[in-house]
Design an enzyme around this catalytic site. Structure first.
Site, PDB file in Angstrom:
ATOM      1  N   SER A  96       0.652  -1.455  -0.214  1.00 50.79           N
ATOM      2  CA  SER A  96       0.201   0.385  -0.167  1.00 50.79           C
ATOM      3  C   SER A  96       0.902   0.947   0.124  1.00 50.79           C
ATOM      4  O   SER A  96       1.480   1.551  -0.643  1.00 50.79           O
ATOM      5  CB  SER A  96      -0.747   0.126   1.276  1.00 50.79           C
ATOM      6  OG  SER A  96      -1.107   0.931   1.160  1.00 50.79           O
ATOM      7  N   ASP A 185       4.112 -26.853 -28.178  1.00 50.60           N
ATOM      8  CA  ASP A 185       4.749 -26.680 -29.242  1.00 50.60           C
ATOM      9  C   ASP A 185       3.886 -25.820 -30.090  1.00 50.60           C
ATOM     10  O   ASP A 185       2.736 -25.216 -29.849  1.00 50.60           O
ATOM     11  CB  ASP A 185       5.430 -28.031 -29.910  1.00 50.60           C
ATOM     12  CG  ASP A 185       4.942 -28.460 -30.951  1.00 50.60           C
ATOM     13  OD1 ASP A 185       3.377 -28.282 -30.904  1.00 50.60           O
ATOM     14  OD2 ASP A 185       5.117 -29.433 -31.470  1.00 50.60           O
ATOM     15  N   ASN A 292       9.208 -36.419 -26.446  1.00 49.76           N
ATOM     16  CA  ASN A 292       9.196 -34.722 -26.908  1.00 49.76           C
ATOM     17  C   ASN A 292       7.934 -34.528 -27.019  1.00 49.76           C
ATOM     18  O   ASN A 292       7.262 -33.288 -27.221  1.00 49.76           O
ATOM     19  CB  ASN A 292       9.796 -34.666 -28.389  1.00 49.76           C
ATOM     20  CG  ASN A 292       9.015 -35.178 -29.450  1.00 49.76           C
ATOM     21  OD1 ASN A 292       7.311 -35.620 -29.284  1.00 49.76           O
ATOM     22  ND2 ASN A 292       9.733 -35.759 -30.523  1.00 49.76           N
ATOM     23  N   SER A 443      18.518 -38.503 -38.987  1.00 50.41           N
ATOM     24  CA  SER A 443      16.944 -37.485 -38.565  1.00 50.41           C
ATOM     25  C   SER A 443      15.909 -37.605 -39.449  1.00 50.41           C
ATOM     26  O   SER A 443      16.561 -37.841 -41.326  1.00 50.41           O
ATOM     27  CB  SER A 443      17.352 -36.035 -37.419  1.00 50.41           C
ATOM     28  OG  SER A 443      16.209 -35.205 -38.245  1.00 50.41           O
ATOM     29  N   GLY A 444      14.746 -37.998 -39.161  1.00 50.11           N
ATOM     30  CA  GLY A 444      14.003 -37.811 -40.813  1.00 50.11           C
ATOM     31  C   GLY A 444      13.150 -36.318 -40.494  1.00 50.11           C
ATOM     32  O   GLY A 444      12.190 -35.746 -42.014  1.00 50.11           O
ATOM     33  N   THR A 445      13.803 -35.555 -40.435  1.00 54.06           N
ATOM     34  CA  THR A 445      13.158 -34.093 -40.546  1.00 54.06           C
ATOM     35  C   THR A 445      14.297 -32.995 -40.995  1.00 54.06           C
ATOM     36  O   THR A 445      14.299 -31.533 -41.160  1.00 54.06           O
ATOM     37  CB  THR A 445      12.712 -33.564 -39.157  1.00 54.06           C
ATOM     38  OG1 THR A 445      13.206 -33.553 -38.427  1.00 54.06           O
ATOM     39  CG2 THR A 445      11.417 -34.303 -39.009  1.00 54.06           C
ATOM     40  N   ARG A 450      21.238 -38.080 -35.122  1.00 53.93           N
ATOM     41  CA  ARG A 450      20.882 -38.069 -33.614  1.00 53.93           C
ATOM     42  C   ARG A 450      22.178 -38.486 -32.790  1.00 53.93           C
ATOM     43  O   ARG A 450      22.193 -39.954 -33.604  1.00 53.93           O
ATOM     44  CB  ARG A 450      19.782 -37.533 -33.328  1.00 53.93           C
ATOM     45  CG  ARG A 450      18.663 -36.786 -34.153  1.00 53.93           C
ATOM     46  CD  ARG A 450      17.467 -36.287 -33.059  1.00 53.93           C
ATOM     47  NE  ARG A 450      16.588 -35.669 -34.295  1.00 53.93           N
ATOM     48  CZ  ARG A 450      16.843 -34.212 -34.608  1.00 53.93           C
ATOM     49  NH1 ARG A 450      17.907 -33.901 -34.301  1.00 53.93           N
ATOM     50  NH2 ARG A 450      16.194 -33.712 -35.580  1.00 53.93           N
TER      51      ARG A 450
HETATM   52  P1  NG1 Z   1      13.573 -36.430 -36.805  1.00 51.70           P
HETATM   53  O1  NG1 Z   1      13.953 -35.152 -36.237  1.00 51.70           O
HETATM   54  O2  NG1 Z   1      13.947 -37.922 -37.088  1.00 51.70           O
HETATM   55  O3  NG1 Z   1      14.492 -36.976 -34.997  1.00 51.70           O
HETATM   56  C1  NG1 Z   1      12.217 -35.325 -34.471  1.00 51.70           C
HETATM   57  C2  NG1 Z   1      11.658 -36.107 -33.438  1.00 51.70           C
HETATM   58  C3  NG1 Z   1      10.184 -37.113 -33.380  1.00 51.70           C
HETATM   59  C4  NG1 Z   1       9.595 -36.720 -34.517  1.00 51.70           C
HETATM   60  C5  NG1 Z   1       9.807 -35.836 -35.168  1.00 51.70           C
HETATM   61  C6  NG1 Z   1       8.490 -35.312 -36.209  1.00 51.70           C
HETATM   62  C7  NG1 Z   1      13.136 -36.336 -31.321  1.00 51.70           C
HETATM   63  C8  NG1 Z   1      14.583 -36.943 -31.841  1.00 51.70           C
HETATM   64  N1  NG1 Z   1      13.153 -36.718 -32.954  1.00 51.70           N
HETATM   65  O4  NG1 Z   1      12.563 -36.254 -35.359  1.00 51.70           O
HETATM   66  O5  NG1 Z   1      10.549 -37.228 -32.146  1.00 51.70           O
HETATM   67  O6  NG1 Z   1       8.874 -35.688 -33.868  1.00 51.70           O
HETATM   68  O7  NG1 Z   1      10.540 -35.014 -35.069  1.00 51.70           O
HETATM   69  O8  NG1 Z   1       8.405 -33.575 -35.934  1.00 51.70           O
HETATM   70  O9  NG1 Z   1      12.269 -36.115 -30.821  1.00 51.70           O
HETATM   71 ZN    ZN Z   2       4.430 -29.681 -33.125  1.00 54.76          ZN
END
Ligand code: NG1
Ligand code: ZN
Length: 481
Positions: A96, A185, A292, A443-445, A450
Site C-alpha cells: 500500500s 509447441d 518430446n 534424423s527424418g526431419t 542424432r
Molecule cells: P527426427 O528429426 O527424425 O529426430 C523429430 C523428433 C521426432 C518427431 C519428428 C517430427 C526427436 C529425437 N525427434 O524427428 O520425435 O517428433 O521430429 O516432428 O525428438
Molecule cells: Zn508440432
C-alpha cells in the site's frame, strides 16, 4: 492431511527457509501454488530471537527482500480458508502506502473484507513456525480442529494480484514456482509439463511425454482392472481388452523399466508419429507418446462398441457400481482425447482430469520414477554438433538402423560394434557407463545424425554422447573419406 500432502509441504517449505539476520522487520511473504490445495501462501517467521512476525492491520508487510517464505506460508493459509468457506480467496501482494522497498500480502475473504479476524492467530502462528516440520504439524492440527477436510479435497481457487512495485513481479514469479506448468509447441501437437522447483535455480524439472504416457497408462489400466471385476450381471464380461503402449527408441530408460514393471505390453517403433500411430491402432486401447510430447490414445471401434453395450448393461443392473463408473470413465477418456495424430490441448485436459481423479500433485506424478540423465547431440551433414561436439558427416543416409532404431546401426560396418564397445556392452565384466545406453540414427526431419546417450550420471551421459559423436566422425566424417 495425507502422506503426499505432508511430503509436498515438507519439501516445498524447505525451499523457502525463513530469512536470517538481525535487522528484519517483522513480516515477510511469499507465494507458491500447490496443486493439491490450490494456491498456498505462507508467511514465514524470522528466526532472530526476540523478533516475531504478526498479522497487522492489513496482513503482513516487510522489506520486500525478505518476503519469500512469508508469502509462501500465506498461500498455505489461503487454501484451508478457501476450503472452509467453500469460496474463492484473494491474495493481494502490496504494501500500500509504505515505502517502495517494502511489500506485503493482504488476504481477502469473498465478502471483499479482510481475512476473518478469528483466523489471524493462526496466520501469526503459521508465519512464526520454526521449520518445515513444525509448519506441517501446525497445519495438520489446525485443519483438524477446524474440521477442514483437506485429504481428497476439491481444488480451490485463489486469486492473486499485485501492485506496481517492482518487487511484486518477482514475488508473483515466485508464486509460480510450484505451479503445474504446461508447454505446447508452435502447432500445439506436442505437450510437456514442467515444474520450476527453485527460485534461485534457473533449471526446470521436465515432466515429459514419457511421464504423460505413464500417467495415462496407469489410469487406463486401473479402470480396466475395475471393469473386469466380477459382477453378477447377465451380460458379456468376458472381453479381454488389449491395452498396448507404443514408444520409440527415445524414452528414458527409467520410463521403459517403469512400464515394464507395471506389467504393460510395450512395443517400439521407429521415431515419428506415423509409425507410433499405426502400431497403437492395432490395440483395443493403444497409448503412444514420444518423449518430446507427441502422442495420444487410440480406441478401436470394436472395443468402443463393446464398451458402450457393457456400460448400458451395467447401468441397467448395477448403476453407480464401481464397474459402471470405470466403464463411464473409459468412455469419457475416449471422448475427451483427440484421436487425431496430435492435439496437445486435449492432452492437457486429460492430464488435468486424471491428476484430479488421483488427487495427485505434479510432484507426486513426477515421482513415478526418476529419469536417468541423458544427452542428445546432433551431428550435421557438413555442419557441426550442437551443444558439445563438432562432427562433419558426408552422408547421413549412410547410417541405417534396425530394431526400431533402439540399438542397431546396421551400416556403416563396424560402427555399432564400436558404439557397443564404448558403452561397455561388449565387456563382459566392466560396464564402462553404469546404466549406459546409446544409439545413433539419421534424423527424418533435419540433415543430421542424432546421437542419444543416457547413463547413471549427467557427466557419464555427456561423455558417452561425446565419445560416440567422435565415432560418428571417424566413420562418417571427412576424416573417413
Ligand atoms: P527426427 O528429426 O527424425 O529426430 C523429430 C523428433 C521426432 C518427431 C519428428 C517430427 C526427436 C529425437 N525427434 O524427428 O520425435 O517428433 O521430429 O516432428 O525428438
Ligand atoms: Zn508440432
Amino acid at each position: 492431511m495425507n502422506k503426499d500432502q505432508r511430503s509436498l509441504l515438507l519439501s516445498s517449505s524447505s525451499r523457502f527457509p525463513p530469512p536470517q539476520g538481525p535487522h528484519f522487520s517483522p513480516s515477510r511473504i511469499f507465494p507458491f501454488l500447490s496443486t493439491e490445495f490450490g494456491f498456498w501462501f505462507v508467511n514465514f517467521e524470522m528466526l532472530t530471537p526476540g523478533v516475531k512476525l504478526s498479522y497487522g492491520t492489513a496482513g503482513f508487510r516487510a522489506d520486500a527482500s525478505i518476503l519469500q517464505s512469508t508469502l509462501y506460508r500465506v498461500g498455505i493459509l489461503a487454501a484451508p480458508r478457501a476450503l472452509k468457506i467453500q469460496s474463492v480467496i484473494g491474495l493481494m501482494i502490496t504494501a500500500s502506502h509504505n515505502k517502495v522497498s517494502d511489500n506485503g500480502v493482504k488476504v481477502a475473504d469473498p465478502s471483499g473484507g479482510m481475512l476473518s479476524q478469528d483466523w489471524e492467530p493462526f496466520a501469526d502462528t503459521l508465519t512464526n513456525a520454526r521449520d518445515p516440520q513444525q509448519l506441517v504439524h501446525l497445519i495438520a492440527e489446525f485443519v483438524e480442529n477446524e474440521k477442514i477436510a483437506v485429504d481428497g479435497a476439491k481444488s480451490v481457487e485463489i486469486l492473486l494480484a499485485r501492485d506496481t512495485r517492482s518487487s511484486g513481479e518477482s514475488l508473483v514469479e515466485a508464486a509460480k514456482q510450484l505451479f503445474r506448468c504446461a508447454s505446447l509447441d508452435g502447432d500445439a501437437d506436442r505437450l510437456v509439463y514442467f515444474i520450476v522447483p527453485s527460485r534461485s535455480s534457473n533449471k526446470i524439472e521436465l515432466v515429459d511425454g514419457d511421464k504423460i504416457l505413464s500417467l495415462f497408462a496407469i489410469f487406463i489400466k486401473e479402470q480396466l482392472s475395475i471393469l473386469s471385476k466380477e459382477i453378477d450381471v447377465n451380460g458379456n464380461n468376458d472381453y479381454q481388452c488389449r491395452l498396448g503402449i507404443v514408444q520409440t527408441a527415445y524414452p528414458n530408460g527409467a520410463s521403459m523399466d517403469y512400464l515394464k514393471q507395471l506389467g504393460l505390453e510395450v512395443t517400439f517403433t521407429p521415431t515419428g508419429v506415423k509409425y507410433l500411430h499405426e502400431k497403437a491402432a492395432k490395440y483395443d486401447i493403444g497409448i503412444y507418446f514420444e518423449a518430446n510430447g507427441h502422442g495420444t490414445i487410440l480406441f478401436s471401434e470394436h472395443y468402443l462398441r463393446w464398451l458402450e453395450t457393457r456400460t448400458t448393461e451395467l447401468a441397467d443392473a448395477f448403476k453407480g457400481s464401481e464397474q459402471h463408473k470405470a466403464a463411464l470413465r473409459i468412455l469419457a477418456v475416449s471422448e475427451l482425447i483427440n484421436q487425431a495424430v496430435g492435439d496437445a490441448l486435449s492432452g492437457v485436459l486429460l492430464v488435468e482430469v486424471i491428476l484430479k481423479h488421483m488427487g495427485w500433485s505434479i510432484q507426486r506424478w513426477n515421482e513415478l520414477y526418476q529419469d536417468l540423465p541423458s544427452r542428445q547431440l546432433k551431428a550435421s551433414f557438413l555442419g557441426h554438433l550442437s551443444i558439445l561436439w563438432s562432427v562433419k558427416v558426408m552422408d547421413r543416409t549412410a547410417v541405417v538402423t534396425e530394431n526400431a532404431e533402439t540399438v542397431a546401426a546396421v551400416t556403416p560396418p563396424g560402427i555399432q560394434e564400436a558404439i557397443d564397445a564404448e558403452t561397455g556392452f561388449s565387456l563382459l565384466i566392466a560396464v564402462k557407463y553404469p546404466r549406459g545406453r546409446c544409439f545413433i540414427r539419421p534424423s527424418g526431419t533435419e540433415d543430421v545424425i542424432r546421437v542419444y546417450a543416457e547413463a547413471s550420471t549427467q557427466n557419464a551421459a555427456d561423455s558417452l554422447a561425446k565419445s560416440v559423436a567422435k565415432l560418428v566422425d571417424q566413420f562418417l566424417g571427412f576424416g573417413s573419406s
